[in-house]
Enzyme design. Structure first.
Site, mmCIF file in Angstrom:
data_model
loop_
_atom_site.group_PDB
_atom_site.id
_atom_site.type_symbol
_atom_site.label_atom_id
_atom_site.label_comp_id
_atom_site.label_asym_id
_atom_site.label_seq_id
_atom_site.Cartn_x
_atom_site.Cartn_y
_atom_site.Cartn_z
ATOM 1 N N HIS A 370 59.997 9.882 10.895
ATOM 2 C CA HIS A 370 60.682 10.195 9.649
ATOM 3 C C HIS A 370 61.387 9.518 8.795
ATOM 4 O O HIS A 370 62.054 9.793 7.821
ATOM 5 C CB HIS A 370 61.694 11.462 10.065
ATOM 6 C CG HIS A 370 61.123 12.724 10.827
ATOM 7 N ND1 HIS A 370 60.943 13.794 10.185
ATOM 8 C CD2 HIS A 370 61.005 12.797 12.094
ATOM 9 C CE1 HIS A 370 60.345 14.636 11.013
ATOM 10 N NE2 HIS A 370 60.648 13.974 12.321
ATOM 11 N N LYS A 562 71.655 18.043 -0.979
ATOM 12 C CA LYS A 562 70.828 17.189 -0.024
ATOM 13 C C LYS A 562 71.902 16.373 0.684
ATOM 14 O O LYS A 562 72.992 16.220 -0.010
ATOM 15 C CB LYS A 562 69.684 16.539 -0.296
ATOM 16 C CG LYS A 562 69.988 15.788 -1.525
ATOM 17 C CD LYS A 562 68.985 14.786 -2.060
ATOM 18 C CE LYS A 562 67.750 15.706 -3.013
ATOM 19 N NZ LYS A 562 66.713 15.773 -2.325
ATOM 20 N N ARG A 563 71.785 15.744 1.655
ATOM 21 C CA ARG A 563 72.626 14.680 2.230
ATOM 22 C C ARG A 563 72.964 13.644 1.125
ATOM 23 O O ARG A 563 72.295 13.393 0.249
ATOM 24 C CB ARG A 563 72.143 13.968 3.679
ATOM 25 C CG ARG A 563 72.056 14.947 4.770
ATOM 26 C CD ARG A 563 73.574 15.388 5.066
ATOM 27 N NE ARG A 563 74.239 14.282 5.667
ATOM 28 C CZ ARG A 563 74.539 14.175 6.962
ATOM 29 N NH1 ARG A 563 74.386 14.991 7.892
ATOM 30 N NH2 ARG A 563 75.258 13.269 7.151
ATOM 31 N N LYS A 568 69.160 8.382 -2.104
ATOM 32 C CA LYS A 568 68.866 9.670 -2.748
ATOM 33 C C LYS A 568 69.444 9.852 -4.225
ATOM 34 O O LYS A 568 68.920 10.840 -4.946
ATOM 35 C CB LYS A 568 69.378 11.011 -1.934
ATOM 36 C CG LYS A 568 68.509 11.130 -0.627
ATOM 37 C CD LYS A 568 69.279 12.255 0.127
ATOM 38 C CE LYS A 568 68.680 12.218 1.561
ATOM 39 N NZ LYS A 568 67.633 12.960 1.671
ATOM 40 N N THR A 670 62.215 17.970 2.013
ATOM 41 C CA THR A 670 61.700 19.238 1.888
ATOM 42 C C THR A 670 62.596 20.365 1.046
ATOM 43 O O THR A 670 62.116 21.371 0.760
ATOM 44 C CB THR A 670 62.139 19.823 3.504
ATOM 45 O OG1 THR A 670 63.143 19.385 3.780
ATOM 46 C CG2 THR A 670 60.874 19.163 4.408
ATOM 47 N N LYS A 674 61.603 23.945 -1.241
ATOM 48 C CA LYS A 674 62.437 24.798 -1.133
ATOM 49 C C LYS A 674 62.973 25.412 -2.419
ATOM 50 O O LYS A 674 62.769 26.542 -3.014
ATOM 51 C CB LYS A 674 63.821 24.702 -0.409
ATOM 52 C CG LYS A 674 63.311 24.442 1.192
ATOM 53 C CD LYS A 674 64.671 23.884 1.910
ATOM 54 C CE LYS A 674 64.047 23.287 3.190
ATOM 55 N NZ LYS A 674 65.035 22.386 3.959
HETATM 56 C C1 F58 Z 1 64.467 13.548 6.963
HETATM 57 N N1 F58 Z 1 65.293 12.761 8.176
HETATM 58 C C2 F58 Z 1 63.936 12.403 5.886
HETATM 59 N N2 F58 Z 1 66.788 12.339 9.516
HETATM 60 O O1 F58 Z 1 64.877 11.691 5.295
HETATM 61 C C3 F58 Z 1 63.124 13.472 4.954
HETATM 62 O O2 F58 Z 1 62.550 12.652 4.078
HETATM 63 C C4 F58 Z 1 62.269 14.372 5.769
HETATM 64 O O3 F58 Z 1 61.737 15.134 4.598
HETATM 65 C C5 F58 Z 1 62.882 15.047 6.826
HETATM 66 O O4 F58 Z 1 63.471 14.039 7.832
HETATM 67 C C6 F58 Z 1 61.943 15.832 7.526
HETATM 68 O O5 F58 Z 1 60.723 15.059 7.969
HETATM 69 C C7 F58 Z 1 66.362 13.030 8.485
HETATM 70 O O6 F58 Z 1 66.764 14.283 8.013
HETATM 71 C C8 F58 Z 1 67.979 12.664 9.923
HETATM 72 O O7 F58 Z 1 68.761 13.465 9.794
HETATM 73 C C9 F58 Z 1 68.353 12.071 11.456
HETATM 74 C C10 F58 Z 1 69.647 12.446 12.057
HETATM 75 C C11 F58 Z 1 69.820 11.739 13.558
HETATM 76 C C12 F58 Z 1 70.139 10.225 13.234
HETATM 77 C C13 F58 Z 1 68.766 9.712 12.363
HETATM 78 C C14 F58 Z 1 68.494 10.542 11.084
#
Ligand code: F58
Length: 828
Positions: A370, A562-563, A568, A670, A674
């Site tokens: 990811h 988003k985060r 971003k 994602t 949405k």
């Molecule tokens: C996200 N990663 C990607 N990681 O940033 C985003 O582009 C993608 O659409 C999504 O995954 C789904 O594939 C992400 O959300 C985390 O939150 C992890 C949490 C645990 C530690 C490492 C990152």
């Protein structure tokens, strides 16, 4: 006496009936017999619990039938291994999936209860950080809807992602106490427990057949207890299992310590064990080297693999068919230890030889990556690994030894390549590379959007791609149309149903293509705008009630939710806002259409720059919203505590969706899907799934700006100097100088310096490089927004053509290309 018939409660209408009368009777019974309350003294939580139990009963019949039927059918089961599930509220989703939302509303009315209030009582289970955790939740929804037998395995965190409060403009983290009023959706299974070992040492011994085996003598054993939540599909009777593990001590007390009078030491073991599933790590990129995090990963992986092996032995038998009956998806590297754990169980506990054990293991796992951010690739110091998981490290060394032998032969001792591929990174501190463990142990590796998969193949996983090109796949992410249209946007759902003539679009989102024929229809435009306006109005009312901030639904709602992360680029959005503020004040002729800028998102508690960005958003909001000269033109709002529930309000209300990451950094995104599903137009870069969304909705219905990934690389190779851009763009210089002037900090010139200095000196995410293109694109948006027929047409076409981004499609692709699983329909 319990007979075979009476042990079948699945025929009791109060438990399973879907009529209004059955629901009412069940609710009244549950309020009395489960909550132990008379109606007149029942609290909001009692009422919610009684409603939830009423719905849960209806899930249980479906769930048990599914489990029984799956077992009999011998079908292959998909196990999704994920450290996070960002589920969102269950009640509304289950009502919709059961098809009883309206019946429940009427039943409530007749009982004098407001369903909306009951729904609002639910604390959402926030067992995830962001996109990755939410993807797992969408996938669970689509697996059940697609009738694929599946188990989601994860951790039952006592505290999920923190609740975000804003105090004096700063993010303040509050612990998330989602379990404090009880969780009606889960069923604890005190008899489904597994021991998990840590620390200690290993020793060789000879078994009865004279073979050399290894024994792990642990220094600590913790127990994982299963907590099960049924996940019902939409419009089907299939219900899958989400099994989350809670950690507990093997003995509640260390009796030896207790009997010697050391009460505190006796309790300590219990606390230490329970800490493992206590709290979700709130970082959206892996934190380096935290022992507890490695403990968590091994904890849930070990319980899950032990459970899979137990299920297989109990239902099928011989372990050589294990991979025919189970396939396990690793949701990023967090569960990568599963590869070594399955080997350990097969070798040490079941006495298999290495080759057959490896053959089973390798046919079992598939791995999703990811992230491309090199700093986000998970590695663990050997020293920690060796201390915490000595047996696993031995197995990893052996996997690596055999793997590197293969590489050596294949590439004729190309030492540099061997070092790059090794599961162990050499250096000052040697580290285990989790992505390499996952890649070597899996038969398939996938990225989450086309660009991301291509970049995986050419950057972080390049050597693996050269070695095993056929193992690589792309499966572009998708999101659940139930959660993100039907639950979030009832009015839009009704309109779509009336256009389509039925509700089939809810499980085949490509059916929305029918909207295309209405893209020019003026009458339909009015309906479309009415739906959007109502959602904006709802958000405005909620925001006023929650925060006291007033926003005008007639303005353009420009949303970035988003985060909070530098890649971003929330600060790129801010630069545009500050520029507008300044121009509106200084140029009486400059009057773009009124806009409301909404931000939502959490920053990792230790990520100082992200927290400073939140502070700057709030600081700009304070000045802009308090300035009568710009009132009525722009307004800036930080919506606190962005989560699934607040997302459900934001997505439907957005006119414009900000997807402005630096090209090459966002694996997929994602939120982009949405928003578009709810008729927002996107302003975005050629990054992640934006590219595919733009192709699908048509480039003329998407506001594109910014450098391409190739241009980013080129500019960086040429030596990117952000200060040159600052000096060459007077408007940009004014904006940055304004931020530095103390205007947004009550005169404090230093507060935002770390941010502006970073932009001028390093600008790792090339905010300045993309600034001019971004502003021009925003100017075009102002123009198009004023042409409401054009905007509406674009909005309709976005929804009409977004069908590909349903998680149902993503799950179908995984099922056909990777998992080789078949639907197993369940009859009610
Ligand atoms: C996200 N990663 C990607 N990681 O940033 C985003 O582009 C993608 O659409 C999504 O995954 C789904 O594939 C992400 O959300 C985390 O939150 C992890 C949490 C645990 C530690 C490492 C990152």
């Amino acid at each position: 006496m319990v007979t075979a018939e009476t042990s079948q409660p699945v025929t009791d209408p109060t438990r399973i009936g879907l009529t209004k009368e059955a629901l009412k009777q069940a609710f009244v019974d549950n309020l009395f017999y489960i909550q132990g309350r008379f109606r007149d003294v029942a609290t909001a939580n009692d009422i919610y619990m009684a409603a939830a139990f009423t719905v849960r009963d209806r899930l249980l019949a479906r769930w048990l039938k599914s489990a029984q039927h799956f077992k009999e059918s011998g079908a292959r089961t998909l196990c999704y291994l994920s450290a996070e599930y960002l589920l969102g509220p269950h009640l509304i989703n289950n009502l919709i999936n059961l098809g009883i939302l309206e019946t429940a509303r009427e039943a409530g009315e007749e009982l004098g209860l407001d369903l909306g209030e009951i729904l609002a009582t639910e604390e959402e289970p926030g067992l995830g950080n962001g996109g990755l955790g939410r993807l797992a939740a969408c996938f669970m929804d689509s697996l059940a809807t697609g009738q694929i037998p599946a188990i989601g395995y994860g951790i039952r965190y006592e505290f999920g992602i923190f609740d975000q409060a804003i105090e004096n403009g700063w993010q303040v983290e509050k612990s998330d106490t989602w379990l404090k009023n009880g969780n009606p959706w889960e069923i604890p299974r005190p008899k489904i427990t597994f021991p998990v070992r840590y620390f200690g040492h290993t020793e060789p011994y000879q078994d009865e057949q004279g073979r050399l085996r290894i024994r792990w003598i642990p220094g600590l054993v913790v127990e994982g207890v299963a907590h099960d939540t049924p996940i019902l599909g939409y419009g089907v009777a299939n219900a899958n299992l989400l099994r989350l593990w809670k950690a507990q001590a093997t003995e509640s007390f260390d009796f030896q310590a207790f009997s010697t009078g050391d009460y505190y030491r006796a309790v300590q073991a219990k606390i230490e064990a329970e800490t493992i599933s206590k709290v979700l790590y709130p970082n959206d990129e892996p934190a380096v080297g935290k022992e507890l995090r490695l403990k968590q990963q091994y904890f849930f992986v070990s319980c899950s693999i032990q459970d899979m092996v137990r299920l297989h032995l109990a239902t099928v038998g011989p372990l050589d068919t294990f991979a025919d009956k189970f396939v396990a998806q690793l949701n990023d590297t967090h569960p990568a230890l599963a590869v070594a754990e399955l080997m350990r169980i097969l070798l040490d506990e079941h006495g298999l030889a290495w080759e057959p054990a490896w053959d089973i293991t390798h046919r079992t796992f598939a791995f999703t990556n990811h992230t491309l951010l090199p700093e986000a690739l998970e590695t663990w110091p050997i020293e920690l690994f060796e201390r915490l998981l000595p047996r696993l490290l031995e197995i990893i060394y052996e996997i690596n030894r055999r793997f590197l032998d293969e590489v050596r032969v294949r590439y004729l001792a190309d030492e540099a390549r061997i070092a790059r591929l090794s599961l162990i990174a050499e250096g000052e501190t040697r580290r285990v590379r989790m992505a390499h463990l996952a890649a070597v142990g899996s038969f398939a590796i996938n990225g989450v959007a086309a660009l991301h998969t291509d970049l995986l193949k050419t950057t972080v996983m390049r050597d693996f791609h050269e070695l095993w090109p056929d193992r690589f796949h792309n499966v572009t992410n998708g999101v659940s149309p139930r959660r993100f249209i039907v639950v979030s946007n009832r009015r839009l759902a009704r309109l779509l149903t009336s256009v389509c003539g039925n509700e089939d679009w809810m499980r085949d989102l490509t059916a929305l293509r029918r909207l295309e024929s209405l893209a020019e229809d003026q009458g339909f435009h009015e309906d479309w705008r009415r739906v959007k306006l109502a959602a904006k109005d709802q958000l405005a009312r909620w925001l006023a009630a929650k925060t006291g901030v007033r926003i005008d639904p007639q303005t353009l709602f420009d949303v970035q939710a988003k985060r909070i992360h530098e890649y971003k680029r929330q600060h790129l959005n801010l630069l545009h806002i500050v520029g507008l503020y300044q121009r509106i004040k200084q140029d009486a002729q400059f009057r773009p259409p009124p806009r409301t800028f909404l931000f939502g998102g959490k920053a990792a508690p230790s990520y100082a720059m992200a927290k400073l960005i939140i502070k700057l958003i709030n600081a700009v909001a304070e000045v802009v919203n308090g300035d009568p000269q710009v009132n009525g033109h722009i307004r800036v709002v930080f919506v606190p505590d962005f989560n699934v529930t607040t997302g459900q309000l934001l997505y439907p209300a957005a006119d414009l969706s900000e997807q402005i990451s630096l090209a090459g950094k966002e694996a997929s995104g994602t939120g982009n899907m949405k928003f578009a599903m709810n008729g927002a137009l996107t302003i975005g870069t050629l990054d992640g799934a934006n590219i595919e969304i733009r192709d699908a909705v048509g480039p003329e219905n998407f506001f594109l700006f910014g450098l391409t990934e190739a241009e980013v690389r080129q500019r960086q190779a040429d030596g990117y100097r952000p200060s040159d851009i600052y000096h060459g763009d007077p408007e940009l210089a004014t904006i940055i100088d304004l931020i530095d002037s103390g205007l947004f900090a009550h005169g404090d010139k230093t507060l935002f310096r770390p941010l502006t200095e970073n932009l001028l000196r390093h600008d790792p995410f090339m905010v300045l490089a993309d600034f001019r293109a971004y502003v021009s694109c925003q100017t075009l948006i102002d123009e198009v927004f004023q042409d409401s027929a054009r905007w509406t047409r674009m909005s309709i076409l976005n929804v009409a053509r977004i069908g590909h981004f349903s998680s149902d499609r993503a799950i179908r692709e995984y099922g056909e290309r990777i998992w080789k699983v078949e639907p197993v329909p369940i009859q009610v």
